[in-house]
Design an enzyme around this catalytic site. Structure first.
Site, PDB file in Angstrom:
ATOM      1  N   ASP A 103     -11.066   3.200   4.330  1.00 47.42           N
ATOM      2  CA  ASP A 103     -11.527   1.818   4.135  1.00 47.42           C
ATOM      3  C   ASP A 103     -13.051   1.706   4.159  1.00 47.42           C
ATOM      4  O   ASP A 103     -13.598   0.638   3.907  1.00 47.42           O
ATOM      5  CB  ASP A 103     -10.951   0.926   5.247  1.00 47.42           C
ATOM      6  N   LYS A 131       0.843  -1.204   0.000  1.00 45.40           N
ATOM      7  CA  LYS A 131       0.000   0.000   0.000  1.00 45.40           C
ATOM      8  C   LYS A 131       0.873   1.247   0.000  1.00 45.40           C
ATOM      9  O   LYS A 131       0.605   2.205  -0.727  1.00 45.40           O
ATOM     10  CB  LYS A 131      -0.932  -0.009   1.222  1.00 45.40           C
ATOM     11  N   GLN A 139      -4.639  -1.252   9.695  1.00 47.39           N
ATOM     12  CA  GLN A 139      -4.512  -2.588   9.109  1.00 47.39           C
ATOM     13  C   GLN A 139      -5.043  -3.642  10.078  1.00 47.39           C
ATOM     14  O   GLN A 139      -4.665  -3.668  11.248  1.00 47.39           O
ATOM     15  CB  GLN A 139      -3.022  -2.850   8.771  1.00 47.39           C
TER      16      GLN A 139
END
Ligand code: NAP
Length: 283
Positions: free
Chosen positions: A116, A49, A93
């Protein structure tokens, strides 16, 4: 023989477009990624990422925190990033170490920085068929793949196998909002193959090998494989028995090279969109 949906190519096109748009901006979008502990798979995902964010022209920062970090310390970092005007997207994460409950933290990320799309405000907007500040990356990428290949969603029977908050539920909502008739299957579903055989679109997100075999698929259906499983040979595979299903399906995604690259592309797209939104709000 099915058309193989090329997620890598589709993602590259999207990323090129984002790169061009970013090169014309005076201020660069900022993505902050928080990694707690040293789970090997998570470390690889975070590295990818960061690499993609930098290639795209974003400012990217990764916060690597020790496994034994306290709830208060992690909340303090999220609060700091929420207040930082140079940060447009915050990604925590997952999974977190066992002593930390993800929702205690995901719910504290500013919904306008929730790259997200996991914050209840954003998942609630999706449920209400309103525009979330950000849509979860994998579900958004799946819809984009279907649209890129002109696969009709409206009026079609879609079966989603898996009901997680990060894939199964949000992708089901997106399909419903696009007027598909949606069935959500899970581990307690009976006679799964009778259900999938009626589907025009099958989306499998279980992480179980051979979840979808050719006898479960209607001729010409679009089969989207979200699963990522590392085989004993070290190679990645998906939920779908690709070799047999490709002879029956109309469209199929490979693993790797299908949904995976689209997830990263959508993360970059969400970061840019949140940056533009935040700049607009600061005016
Ligand atoms: P998850 O939270 O473990 O959810 C798995 C879902 O599959 C659950 O809803 C479970 O049902 C269902 N399931 C398990 N066995 C089943 C069976 N025999 N029949 C029907 N349903 C069954 O997983 P996730 O986070 O959604 O991820 C799913 C897979 O996608 C994983 O392999 C993950 O690595 C992959 N993934 C890929 C990407 C990407 O970018 N390509 C992104 C995210 C995830 P219950 O709810 O009843 O337990």
């Amino acid at each position: 023989m099915a058309t193989i949906i090329d997620g890598k190519k589709c993602a590259e096109k999207i990323l090129d477009d984002i790169k061009n748009r970013v090169s014309n901006l005076t201020q660069k979008p900022g993505l902050s990624v928080i990694l707690v502990g040293c789970d090997p798979a998570s470390s690889v995902y975070v590295k990818n990422k960061e690499k993609k964010a930098l290639e795209t022209g974003f400012n990217s920062s990764v916060y690597k925190l020790p496994e034994n970090i306290t709830k208060e310390e992690l909340l303090a970092l999220i609060e700091k990033l929420n207040k930082d005007d140079t940060v447009d997207g915050i990604l925590l994460q997952l999974p977190l170490p066992k002593h930390l409950n993800p929702s205690d933290f995901l719910d504290k990320i500013d919904p306008k920085k929730d790259v997200d799309g996991f914050h209840p405000v954003n998942s609630g907007k999706l449920l209400n068929n309103e525009k979330p500040y950000a849509i979860s990356c994998t579900p958004k990428g799946i819809i984009r793949l279907l649209e890129s290949y002109n696969i009709q969603i409206e009026g079609k029977n879609a079966v989603v196998i898996g009901r997680s908050n990060i894939v199964g539920k949000p992708v089901s909502m997106l399909l419903l909002n696009k007027n598909a008739t949606v069935t959500i299957a899970h581990s307690k579903t009976k006679n799964l193959s009778e259900i999938t055989k009626k589907a025009d679109i099958i989306i499998s997100a279980t992480g179980r090998a051979n979840m979808v075999t050719s006898d479960m698929v209607k001729e010409g259906a679009a089969v989207i494989d979200v699963g990522i499983i590392r085989g004993n040979d070290g190679k990645l595979k998906g939920d779908v028995d690709f070799n047999s299903v490709k002879d029956v399906a109309g469209f199929i995604t490979p693993v790797p090279g299908g949904v995976g690259p689209m997830t990263i592309a959508m993360l970059m797209e969400n970061t840019l969109e949140l940056h533009l939104l935040n700049k607009e709000n600061q005016r």
